[in-house]
Design a protein around this motif. Structure first.
Motif: not given
Length: 495
Positions: A56-60, A92-96
């Motif tokens: 799981v990728f979390i882009i900060q 892939i999620h964008l954290l915000h």
């Protein structure tokens, strides 16, 4: 306990809060796990079957429009690589976007959610900054060598050369002992570790405290006074420039250039407000004038005493030993008045801030002045208990005109003249639901207070404090460019 030096006066001195609220932590050991040891560990029979969809990728990411675009570019690049590899796509999620909680950037409050969503069917949570570049095939090869059934905390290790205020003088007996990750290289948690930390957070709510250097504080929480795992160094997680010829082994690299999205904003479109007081007119103001002050077109000094030789302006607010909220709000009101030229951007700094205005002008080309933008180094207070974020004042606080308009129109104000101005502004912005935008190029402390390898891949915009340094030398080494466009990186160590 170390004494608070008198030179901290006339600036937002939250150090007194940190010293009173946070105990010293001392340790003599705790070297990070080595990558060699990791590879020599017993490997699970199924290691070769680890799919990228198990990661799981979390882009900060951040809520500001520029940062949303940057995060989306990274997500698109990851998906294109997956398509080329003919692999099943990972999450892939964008954290915000994960919740409405503005404190999610501090990661720890987010762990229960990540555990509930991915704790059963995934193997790794991989965190990426917007400027991190990823070679997915190489990253896949690295993760396949690690037993994801165990607790792992992976990253590129940093360490302090000396004990520092931004880490609450932790490990003062041996500052190099404790390793924490450089987020720019990416960092990862195995799902068993995520699940255990999430359970701990649910049983023992996070303390309402300051978030100052997130990467260090996350590492401390995971380490748990030696009861939890140490950071494991992964050589393939790099902060080398993306096109560096020596980055062939890297699974991650970093875009080391300062962001620029077109022509830098004109100096005539940036109004600079310097907060000072009479006792520092002869000590600090001359440093500003000999260094970065010469780069400003529109600059005013605000003091408790009108000195025509500088000149300084008395806003009618008495000087306070700390906080300076009354003075800062008077500056905001003056910025919107006819007393100063109309500009799109306002920069508020302390008299012991060192800053590169050309670099700031280049950076501001990426932001829309028509939006409510509040930019600088982001801190947090009580984020685990529904607190708020704020731009710490010493590194410089940048506001778009629209942000100032909204702040003053809201009726938000100081509860006292000596209230901490940056924290009060953070509470105001939180109530307005205006995001605080973080840039790691602003620094609340001196270069000595940051890990050398962390600064090596930056083009810094600011540093703060004259304590135990020669400020003009620091400016010339770290912030003065060989040319005038603010983009020359001659002061930087080339990785």
């Amino acid at each position: 306990m170390l004494p608070i030096n008198s030179r901290y006066g006339c600036s937002v001195a939250k150090c007194f809060l940190l010293w009173s609220l946070v105990p010293f932590i001392n340790a003599k050991g705790d070297d990070g796990e080595s990558h060699t040891k990791m590879h020599n560990a017993d490997k699970p029979p199924s290691e070769s079957h680890l799919d990228l969809r198990d990661v799981v990728f979390i882009i900060q990411s951040q809520r500001n429009s520029f940062h949303v675009r940057q995060a989306e570019k990274l997500r698109k690049d990851l998906l294109l690589q997956i398509q080329a590899l003919e692999e099943s796509p990972p999450v892939i999620h964008l954290l915000h976007t994960l919740s409405d909680n503005g404190g999610d950037w501090s990661i720890l409050p987010l762990l229960p959610y990540l555990s509930s969503q991915f704790g059963k069917n995934s193997s790794w949570i991989m965190f990426l900054e917007e400027d991190t570049r990823v070679k997915l095939q190489k990253l896949h090869q690295v993760l396949r060598t690690i037993d994801c059934r165990k607790e792992w905390f992976l990253g590129k290790p940093l360490h302090d050369e000396e004990s520092t205020i931004i880490h609450h003088y932790a490990f003062s007996e041996n500052p190099t002992a404790f390793k924490y990750p450089d987020f720019s290289a990416g960092w990862a948690l195995s799902i068993p570790l995520v699940n255990r930390l999430a359970s701990k957070i649910e049983q023992e709510p996070l303390k309402s405290d300051f978030t100052i250097d997130l990467k260090h504080e996350v590492a401390l929480y995971i380490w748990e006074d030696g009861k939890g795992p140490r950071l494991t160094a992964v050589p393939e997680l790099c902060t080398l420039p993306e096109r560096s010829p020596v980055a062939q082994h890297c699974a991650t690299t970093v875009n080391s250039h300062s962001p620029q999205c077109g022509q830098p904003i004109k100096s005539e479109n940036l109004f600079v407000a310097v907060k000072t007081c009479k006792k520092f007119h002869s000590e600090r103001v001359p440093v500003v004038k000999k260094t970065w002050g010469k780069q400003a077109t529109l600059l005013e000094y605000y003091s408790d005493y009108a000195d025509p030789s500088i000149p300084t302006i008395n806003l009618g607010v008495p000087n306070t030993e700390r906080g300076h909220c009354g003075k800062t709000f008077a500056i905001l009101r003056r910025f919107l008045s006819s007393a100063v030229p109309k500009t799109d951007w306002l920069l508020i700094v302390d008299d012991d801030t060192l800053i590169s205005l050309p670099r700031l002008q280049a950076l501001l080309s990426c932001y829309e002045s028509s939006e409510a933008v509040c930019l600088g180094e982001r801190y947090g207070y009580g984020l685990g208990q529904g607190g708020y974020s704020y731009i710490t004042g010493g590194g410089g606080m940048v506001f778009s005109r629209e942000a100032v308009v909204q702040l003053l129109a809201s009726g938000c104000k100081c509860y006292s003249n000596d209230a901490p101005d940056d924290m009060v502004l953070g509470m105001c912005l939180n109530a307005l639901r205006v995001p605080v935008t973080h840039s790691p190029l602003f620094h609340q402390a001196r270069p000595e207070d940051y890990a050398k390898e962390f600064l090596a891949h930056q083009t810094p915009v600011s540093f703060h404090k004259h304590w135990n340094i020669e400020p003009i030398e620091v400016f010339n080494k770290w912030l003065k460019d060989k040319n005038t466009d603010g983009l020359q990186k001659g002061t930087k160590e080339e990785l």
